[in-house]
Enzyme design. Structure first.
Site, PDB file in Angstrom:
ATOM      1  N   SER A 124       0.851  -1.191   0.000  1.00  0.00           N
ATOM      2  CA  SER A 124       0.000   0.000   0.000  1.00  0.00           C
ATOM      3  C   SER A 124       0.886   1.239   0.000  1.00  0.00           C
ATOM      4  CB  SER A 124      -0.872   0.035   1.260  1.00  0.00           C
ATOM      5  OG  SER A 124      -1.524   1.294   1.361  1.00  0.00           O
ATOM      6  N   TYR A 126      -1.747  -0.146  10.302  1.00  0.00           N
ATOM      7  CA  TYR A 126      -1.939  -0.728   8.962  1.00  0.00           C
ATOM      8  C   TYR A 126      -0.738  -0.390   8.077  1.00  0.00           C
ATOM      9  CZ  TYR A 126      -3.730  -0.966   4.135  1.00  0.00           C
ATOM     10  OH  TYR A 126      -3.875  -1.215   2.797  1.00  0.00           O
TER      11      TYR A 126
HETATM   12  P1  NAP Z   1     -11.621  -5.330   0.110  1.00  0.00           P
HETATM   13  O1  NAP Z   1     -12.473  -4.815  -0.981  1.00  0.00           O
HETATM   14  O2  NAP Z   1     -12.009  -5.065   1.524  1.00  0.00           O
HETATM   15  O3  NAP Z   1     -11.440  -6.903  -0.101  1.00  0.00           O
HETATM   16  C1  NAP Z   1     -10.672  -7.638   0.799  1.00  0.00           C
HETATM   17  C2  NAP Z   1     -10.571  -9.057   0.308  1.00  0.00           C
HETATM   18  O4  NAP Z   1      -9.693  -9.758   1.205  1.00  0.00           O
HETATM   19  C3  NAP Z   1     -11.884  -9.792   0.310  1.00  0.00           C
HETATM   20  O5  NAP Z   1     -11.926 -10.666  -0.790  1.00  0.00           O
HETATM   21  C4  NAP Z   1     -11.844 -10.585   1.626  1.00  0.00           C
HETATM   22  O6  NAP Z   1     -12.565 -11.813   1.577  1.00  0.00           O
HETATM   23  C5  NAP Z   1     -10.372 -10.902   1.686  1.00  0.00           C
HETATM   24  N1  NAP Z   1      -9.927 -11.230   3.033  1.00  0.00           N
HETATM   25  C6  NAP Z   1     -10.011 -10.475   4.155  1.00  0.00           C
HETATM   26  N2  NAP Z   1      -9.490 -11.130   5.196  1.00  0.00           N
HETATM   27  C7  NAP Z   1      -9.068 -12.332   4.720  1.00  0.00           C
HETATM   28  C8  NAP Z   1      -8.459 -13.459   5.310  1.00  0.00           C
HETATM   29  N3  NAP Z   1      -8.151 -13.484   6.608  1.00  0.00           N
HETATM   30  N4  NAP Z   1      -8.172 -14.525   4.515  1.00  0.00           N
HETATM   31  C9  NAP Z   1      -8.487 -14.515   3.204  1.00  0.00           C
HETATM   32  N5  NAP Z   1      -9.067 -13.469   2.584  1.00  0.00           N
HETATM   33  C10 NAP Z   1      -9.355 -12.400   3.346  1.00  0.00           C
HETATM   34  O7  NAP Z   1     -10.112  -4.796  -0.012  1.00  0.00           O
HETATM   35  P2  NAP Z   1      -9.264  -4.204  -1.253  1.00  0.00           P
HETATM   36  O8  NAP Z   1      -9.323  -2.733  -1.162  1.00  0.00           O
HETATM   37  O9  NAP Z   1      -9.608  -4.884  -2.520  1.00  0.00           O
HETATM   38  O10 NAP Z   1      -7.804  -4.615  -0.757  1.00  0.00           O
HETATM   39  C11 NAP Z   1      -7.043  -5.637  -1.368  1.00  0.00           C
HETATM   40  C12 NAP Z   1      -5.588  -5.403  -0.990  1.00  0.00           C
HETATM   41  O11 NAP Z   1      -5.166  -4.121  -1.483  1.00  0.00           O
HETATM   42  C13 NAP Z   1      -5.318  -5.391   0.513  1.00  0.00           C
HETATM   43  O12 NAP Z   1      -4.087  -6.025   0.781  1.00  0.00           O
HETATM   44  C14 NAP Z   1      -5.225  -3.910   0.829  1.00  0.00           C
HETATM   45  O13 NAP Z   1      -4.447  -3.663   1.995  1.00  0.00           O
HETATM   46  C15 NAP Z   1      -4.574  -3.396  -0.430  1.00  0.00           C
HETATM   47  N6  NAP Z   1      -4.766  -1.957  -0.670  1.00  0.00           N
HETATM   48  C16 NAP Z   1      -5.992  -1.454  -0.913  1.00  0.00           C
HETATM   49  C17 NAP Z   1      -6.129  -0.076  -1.141  1.00  0.00           C
HETATM   50  C18 NAP Z   1      -7.445   0.579  -1.418  1.00  0.00           C
HETATM   51  O14 NAP Z   1      -7.517   1.822  -1.408  1.00  0.00           O
HETATM   52  N7  NAP Z   1      -8.515  -0.172  -1.678  1.00  0.00           N
HETATM   53  C19 NAP Z   1      -4.989   0.732  -1.114  1.00  0.00           C
HETATM   54  C20 NAP Z   1      -3.756   0.171  -0.867  1.00  0.00           C
HETATM   55  C21 NAP Z   1      -3.653  -1.185  -0.648  1.00  0.00           C
HETATM   56  P3  NAP Z   1     -14.126 -11.944   2.087  1.00  0.00           P
HETATM   57  O15 NAP Z   1     -14.899 -10.996   1.221  1.00  0.00           O
HETATM   58  O16 NAP Z   1     -14.488 -13.359   1.822  1.00  0.00           O
HETATM   59  O17 NAP Z   1     -14.131 -11.567   3.511  1.00  0.00           O
END
Ligand code: NAP
Length: 254
Positions: A151, A165
């Site tokens: 991130s 985080y």
């Molecule tokens: P999101 O929409 O909240 O989706 C999170 C995903 O992770 C879901 O599929 C969830 O599964 C899964 N998950 C959560 N806990 C888990 C566990 N213990 N084991 C297996 N799967 C798990 O998040 P996102 O924004 O797409 O984020 C994806 C990645 O990008 C993360 O690593 C996040 O830190 C990173 N990121 C995101 C942003 C942003 O702005 N969105 C920015 C920087 C980095 P379920 O739905 O089945 O619970």
């Protein structure tokens, strides 16, 4: 589904946290580019099934696999099932992650801290370990590619919102650099992306956050999961064959 001779040479990717957000976009794009996709999820079985259906209806091959990346037995079972049903794993996108409730450090509970460390740090490392055990040429594997999802918070620090985080993602960056050097000679390429503000449910704890911060992004907008997926698919591809230990910002200049 079991593996067949046709699986030889096929690209098989495990995408963790692929039921929603960035992981779902990566899974769909990988399916469209010819990868067989293990769609890992934690809680949302119907969302994961929807991602599998989308890949299959576009002519691809996919399988939903439940598993908590913070649990070692779930991670081992995830890789075992992916190999049994799709074939040898050639790629891992270490995407599963959580941010928890935004707030200052003094409001952080130890339970929330351990949960984030478990998912974002231990989960990333355990999944990479299982991938390396199966891909390493020294262990009889065919090599492969790992892309970790960090991130921009690792650079920015997350002050006032989620410094814990940000610290977990700093760990992902350090792990990416070290592991890339450790396994490059085993035929495994490791790199990472650092997304910026991307429109997903991870921001649900602070619904106004994206609109509030978008004007501060040099691109003057938030990004989409598909824009991050494109960068990840490039890192996975042979076009990135000499890109090792790189951490690619996908953050609109932020
Ligand atoms: P999101 O929409 O909240 O989706 C999170 C995903 O992770 C879901 O599929 C969830 O599964 C899964 N998950 C959560 N806990 C888990 C566990 N213990 N084991 C297996 N799967 C798990 O998040 P996102 O924004 O797409 O984020 C994806 C990645 O990008 C993360 O690593 C996040 O830190 C990173 N990121 C995101 C942003 C942003 O702005 N969105 C920015 C920087 C980095 P379920 O739905 O089945 O619970």
């Amino acid at each position: 589904m079991t593996t067949t001779d046709e699986d030889a040479g096929r690209q098989v990717v495990v995408v963790t946290g692929a039921s929603r957000g960035i992981g779902a976009a990566v899974a769909r794009l990988a399916g469209a580019r010819g990868y067989a996709v293990a769609v890992n999820y934690h809680r949302d079985a119907s969302a994961a099934a929807g991602v599998v259906r989308a890949i299959e209806s576009a002519g691809g091959r996919a399988l939903a696999i439940q598993g908590d990346v913070a649990r070692e037995d779930d991670v081992v079972a995830l890789f075992d099932r992916a190999v049994q049903q799709l074939g040898p794993v050639t790629a891992l996108v270490n995407n599963a992650g959580a941010a928890g409730r935004p707030g200052r450090l003094d409001a952080l509970t130890a339970d929330d801290l351990w949960r984030l460390l478990g998912i974002n740090v231990a989960g990333t490392i355990l999944c990479a370990r299982e991938a390396v055990r199966r891909m390493s040429r020294q262990a009889g594997g065919r090599g492969g590619v790992i892309v970790n999802v960090s991130s921009a918070a690792a650079r920015l620090g997350g002050a006032g919102e989620w410094v814990h985080y940000a610290a977990t993602k700093g760990a992902v960056d350090a792990f990416t650099i070290g592991l890339a050097r450790e396994v490059a000679a085993d035929g495994i390429r490791v790199s990472a992306v650092r997304p910026g503000l991307i429109e997903t449910e991870i921001h649900a704890g602070d619904p106004g956050r994206l609109a509030r911060l978008a004007p501060l992004v040099p691109a003057r907008r938030v990004g989409t999961p598909d824009e991050v997926a494109e960068a990840i698919l490039w890192l996975l591809s042979p076009a990135a064959s000499y890109t090792i230990g790189a951490i690619l910002d996908v953050s609109g200049g932020r």
